[in-house]
Scaffold this motif. Structure first.
Motif, PDB file in Angstrom:
ATOM      1  N   TYR A  83       0.863  -1.177   0.000  1.00 26.68           N
ATOM      2  CA  TYR A  83       0.000   0.000   0.000  1.00 26.68           C
ATOM      3  C   TYR A  83       0.898   1.226   0.000  1.00 26.68           C
ATOM      4  N   LEU A  84       0.580   2.181  -0.865  1.00 28.38           N
ATOM      5  CA  LEU A  84       1.456   3.343  -1.013  1.00 28.38           C
ATOM      6  C   LEU A  84       0.651   4.613  -1.199  1.00 28.38           C
ATOM      7  N   VAL A  85       0.886   5.575  -0.310  1.00 32.69           N
ATOM      8  CA  VAL A  85       0.499   6.962  -0.534  1.00 32.69           C
ATOM      9  C   VAL A  85       1.806   7.735  -0.601  1.00 32.69           C
ATOM     10  N   ARG A  86       2.113   8.298  -1.749  1.00 31.42           N
ATOM     11  CA  ARG A  86       3.418   8.912  -1.973  1.00 31.42           C
ATOM     12  C   ARG A  86       3.615  10.135  -1.074  1.00 31.42           C
ATOM     13  N   ASP A  87       4.863  10.315  -0.648  1.00 30.67           N
ATOM     14  CA  ASP A  87       5.174  11.531   0.094  1.00 30.67           C
ATOM     15  C   ASP A  87       5.785  12.601  -0.809  1.00 30.67           C
ATOM     16  N   LEU A 125     -12.078  -2.035  -1.781  1.00 29.42           N
ATOM     17  CA  LEU A 125     -11.802  -0.675  -2.220  1.00 29.42           C
ATOM     18  C   LEU A 125     -10.327  -0.606  -2.599  1.00 29.42           C
ATOM     19  N   THR A 126     -10.016   0.118  -3.668  1.00 24.19           N
ATOM     20  CA  THR A 126      -8.615   0.330  -4.040  1.00 24.19           C
ATOM     21  C   THR A 126      -8.235   1.759  -3.693  1.00 24.19           C
ATOM     22  N   LEU A 127      -7.115   1.906  -2.976  1.00 21.93           N
ATOM     23  CA  LEU A 127      -6.701   3.215  -2.462  1.00 21.93           C
ATOM     24  C   LEU A 127      -5.217   3.439  -2.723  1.00 21.93           C
ATOM     25  N   GLY A 128      -4.841   4.699  -2.847  1.00 20.53           N
ATOM     26  CA  GLY A 128      -3.446   5.052  -2.978  1.00 20.53           C
ATOM     27  C   GLY A 128      -2.940   4.962  -4.404  1.00 20.53           C
ATOM     28  N   ALA A 129      -1.618   4.882  -4.538  1.00 19.13           N
ATOM     29  CA  ALA A 129      -0.967   4.846  -5.846  1.00 19.13           C
ATOM     30  C   ALA A 129      -0.772   3.414  -6.311  1.00 19.13           C
ATOM     31  N   GLY A 130      -0.696   3.232  -7.629  1.00 19.66           N
ATOM     32  CA  GLY A 130      -0.360   1.927  -8.199  1.00 19.66           C
ATOM     33  C   GLY A 130      -1.437   0.880  -8.084  1.00 19.66           C
ATOM     34  N   THR A 131      -2.702   1.272  -8.066  1.00 15.63           N
ATOM     35  CA  THR A 131      -3.776   0.280  -7.872  1.00 15.63           C
ATOM     36  C   THR A 131      -3.898  -0.673  -9.050  1.00 15.63           C
ATOM     37  N   THR A 132      -3.487  -0.276 -10.259  1.00 14.46           N
ATOM     38  CA  THR A 132      -3.547  -1.197 -11.391  1.00 14.46           C
ATOM     39  C   THR A 132      -2.393  -2.198 -11.369  1.00 14.46           C
TER      40      THR A 132
END
Length: 851
Positions: free
Chosen positions: A237-241, A403-410
């Motif tokens: 799981y990634l939320v970019r900083d 649910l898909t959240l954050g970056a790179g969900t594909t």
């Protein structure tokens, strides 16, 4: 004259932004930062007007005006709504309330910056010029505020009691929202500890304290029960900083790190990302209901009061908010945590011609995993019937599909689901190739003297496969992602990837070991996506969109027929079209998505949409199911791997590079790797730890592929790539050392689940399919047939490039191609044989090697 002061300590429970309307300037090209209110010391400050407005909003009944007064604009609204006589004598008067607020101060300047963007619902990518960076007050920041009640107040006065009742709205553990982003759960502040109440009298010396007491406020009972969601994300799981380490060398990988809470080291999820995902999902449910002519869900606009006057708002805007109108649903993140340590996932963008990385296209991602996320959705006021129906449908959908959240969900990042939601299980079917089998293409094999472990597939430079007309029209209208296609389907495919030979998808460390999440070896979504995209691209004669830099670099050294090919490609309107109003994606781009280089100075929204498209396929991480003891299966080899180069030596033609499968068993591959390690011929040494199948066994990785709003021929393309056209004899080649026979695998244990956009019923799996691939769920043949019809109608399936693609996947043919075991060969070794290579087999075999 009497006065009562109430001293209160607040603490932020979520990040807080109370803006000034100004921005902090940043270097040119970077997004400006929305500033916050600060005091003279530069510390965050909550204006008294903000606190007073929040308290007024929390107050019901007649005491509202008495305590907080009547603001000017509210007096005018009341006059317009309640009076027909517009004379000044008949209008309600603006008056001051009993409560005075001086604002809340804090003793720290602890803030953070968070960037977010607006996603185009039709393309699935960020809109142009819609990057917002906001300054927030950090969670856990403490504020002190004092409230004053002036007037003839006696002990036990009802006005003081009423005010303390209003103040108790902030005494709940989760607090109450103020500032920006209230519907997203931002700006929650809560009272900590007791409040201090001082009663004072006015004397000749000023106000003097008569009595002082501490009081514990009792939180009110919640009137509306929230919908609670408990989700987990086993994978990354990634939320970019948005930062890059300053010490990174210019040629080092681009490192992406997650945004975390500094106090807890947990992933940071401020709520806006969840709200955006929920809104997009609700919009899809509404569009699907309209497409099916299902009257259960309605998006009929209704008149609503907004800051700019009454406006007709759809049910989606009423639930999730609109400019000047607060959303009726309130989101609150109640818990987020993750497992340690984080996982690391390197990736690289590969040139289809040389199979080498593009310049500057090496990436490394640090991500969290095992993320537990709890949040609530609460209607803060009663919902209308159409609002409640959509709300309940959305809640059901989240609990069913996640649910898909954050970056790179594909690419498998941020796939949240309800706990204990496992992938399906299915039987594995293993069809071993027959080394002695003949093939109609054996007459096309190269000269026996050419023993390179490489083979290039021909490319048609004058034709590409375009998507069906419905796809092109939806793309032009920017509705591919948010409007159901006629005949389209969504769903998922569970697959077990079975490796017959040693394999390695590296973690980017030294020595290089398999990528792992929580101790389990994984097959990354980026790897699966890249492999399957390359197959579909070759089958449909997709554009060679990144050939120009390569061709431009080598053109001066190219002579003969190849020079004409390269020059034609440089000027090709087919492979390198301008992003103007006539541009359209090819079949592969429309399905897998794309990002094209900007070849124009036009930065407008229309050009931006033509340059970017999100994939409608999402590839999850596949996990090793027969893990056993991973340490016993890993064997290190200090291999001498020729450093890949983004430019290539093109001998006789422009072509797509591939590695043929062959019939080598695990022992034979180990022998090749050992022999190569024992005789280094270059100075580039890499220690690689391969996973080895058990004796007569398979390495089995099971994962899920999701598809959204695709046509039958597009789903057929995915299934064709996964199953190699339904031929169990063909093999994939994935990971390191493919030239040695490593990474040979096939797909089995398929479970297909299809959800049509219309009300039709998908066809169940039938016995022949089941016997080939252990298939469960819905059948694959209707979709495979749709894709093969597309190939046939476009005259693609009979092309030389197509025949070479499927031939390279047959181990029997690869066995003949290889001829004998060879190692990587350098340009110096082949220099004397170059004329033979150019002429062998009509020039259809070429080596792509480091200069």
């Amino acid at each position: 004259m009497q006065r009562v002061s109430i001293s209160v300590n607040f603490q932020t429970r979520s990040v807080l932004h109370i803006g000034t309307g100004a921005v902090d300037e940043t270097p040119e090209g970077e997004a400006d930062i929305a500033a916050i209110t600060i005091d003279q010391q530069g510390n965050p400050w909550i204006p008294g007007s903000t606190l007073k407005g929040a308290l007024r909003a929390a107050c019901d009944g007649a005491a509202k005006d008495l305590l907080f007064g009547t603001p000017h604009e509210m007096a005018q609204i009341s006059a317009k709504a309640a009076n027909t006589d517009t004379t000044s004598q008949s209008r309600p008067k603006t008056f001051r309330g009993l409560v005075t607020v001086t604002g809340a101060t804090c003793a720290t300047d602890k803030t953070l910056q968070i960037s977010r963007t607006h996603i185009d619902p039709g393309t699935g990518v960020a809109e142009a010029t819609k990057l917002f960076t906001t300054l927030y007050v950090e969670v856990g920041t403490k504020f002190q505020a004092t409230f004053w009640l002036d007037g003839p107040i006696a002990t036990g006065n009802a006005d003081l009691t009423e005010f303390l009742t209003v103040l108790s709205e902030f005494a709940t553990p989760e607090g109450r929202e103020i500032g920006a982003g209230k519907a997203d759960g931002l700006g929650r502040i809560a009272i900590t500890g007791d409040v201090t109440i001082k009663r004072m009298h006015l004397t000749q010396r000023g106000y003097e304290t008569v009595s002082e007491e501490s009081k514990t406020l009792t939180p009110p009972t919640q009137s509306t029960q929230p919908e609670t969601f408990v989700l987990e994300c086993p994978g990354p799981y990634l939320v970019r900083d948005g930062t890059k380490p300053e010490s990174a060398a210019p040629d080092a990988p681009q490192i992406t790190t997650p945004l975390r809470n500094a106090a807890t080291d947990a992933p940071r999820q401020i709520g806006t990302g969840i709200s955006g995902a929920l809104r997009a999902r609700a919009a899809w449910l509404l569009a699907l209901a309209e497409h099916r002519e299902d009257a259960t869900l309605s998006n009929t606009p209704k008149p609503c009061p907004t800051s700019s006057g009454p406006q007709d708002l759809s049910v989606l805007k009423r639930l999730f908010g609109d400019t000047g109108y607060r959303a009726r649903l309130k989101l609150m993140v109640t818990h987020i945590s993750c497992k340690k340590p984080p996982s690391f996932h390197p990736s690289v963008a590969i040139d289809p011609i040389s199979q080498a990385p593009y310049e500057g296209a090496l990436f490394k991602i640090e991500a969290d995993h095992g993320v537990a996320l709890n949040f609530t959705l609460t209607p803060w006021q009663p919902l209308d019937e159409d609002e409640d129906l959509l709300f309940q449908a959305l809640c059901t959908d989240i609990r069913k599909n996640g649910l898909t959240l954050g970056a790179g969900t594909t690419k498998g990042f941020g796939w949240f689901q309800t706990p204990n939601t496992d992938l399906t299980t299915a039987e594995i079917k293993h069809h071993r190739p027959d080394p002695s089998a003949a093939d109609t293409l054996l007459d096309r094999l190269p000269d026996e003297r050419v023993t390179l472990p490489y083979r290039n597939m021909a490319v048609d430079l004058h034709r590409i496969g375009l998507p069906p007309q419905d796809i092109t029209e939806a793309w032009r209208n920017s509705t591919l992602h948010d409007q159901p296609l006629n005949g389209g389907v969504s769903g998922w495919l569970d697959v077990t990837w079975c490796f017959e030979t040693p394999m390695l998808i590296g973690d980017g460390k030294t020595p290089c070991a398999p990528q792992r999440i929580d101790g389990h070896a994984v097959l990354p979504g980026t790897t699966l996506r890249g492999n399957l995209r390359a197959i579909v691209a070759a089958a449909t004669s997709a554009r060679l969109t990144h050939v120009n830099p390569v061709a431009d670099a080598i053109l001066p050294a190219v002579t003969g027929p190849l020079q004409a090919q390269v020059q034609a490609l440089l000027n090709s309107p087919i492979h390198s079209p301008a992003p103007d109003e006539n541009f359209a994606p090819d079949f592969t781009e429309a399905l897998f998505g794309y990002i094209r280089d900007r070849a124009t100075d036009d930065t407008g929204p229309a050009t931006h949409r033509r340059l970017h498209l999100k994939s409608r396929l999402s590839f999850g991480f596949a996990t090793l199911t027969n893990n056993d003891d991973l340490r016993l299966r890993m064997t290190p080899y200090s291999l001498v791997m020729g450093g890949p180069n983004p430019s290539s030596n093109l001998y006789d033609q422009i072509a797509r590079k591939t590695y043929p499968a062959d019939t080598a068993n695990p022992d034979r591959v180990r022998t090749r790797l050992t022999a190569h390690a024992a005789n280094p011929e270059d100075n580039t040494v890499s220690t690689l730890k391969f996973l080895h199948p058990a004796a007569n066994g398979l390495l089995q990785f099971r994962g899920r592929i999701r598809f959204h709003n695709v046509l039958p021929q597009e789903l057929g393309a995915l299934l064709w790539a996964v199953t190699w056209g339904g031929d169990p004899r063909r093999r994939h080649r994935i990971g390191h050392a493919k030239a040695f026979g490593a990474g040979k695998c096939f797909a089995s244990g398929l479970h297909l689940h299809v959800q049509p956009n219309d009300t039709s019923t998908p066809v169940a799996a039938i016995p022949p399919e089941t016997s080939l691939f252990g298939l469960q769920g819905h059948g694959i043949m209707p979709y495979l047939n749709a894709f093969t019809t597309y190939l046939s109608d476009g005259r693609l399936s009979g092309a030389q490039s197509f025949e070479e693609l499927v031939s390279a996947a047959r181990p029997e043919i690869g066995r003949h191609l290889r001829g004998q075991d060879v190692r990587y060969q350098t340009w110096e070794q082949l220099r004397d044989h170059a004329p033979e290579i150019r002429t062998a087999n009509g020039g259809r075999l070429a080596a792509m090697l480091k200069p």
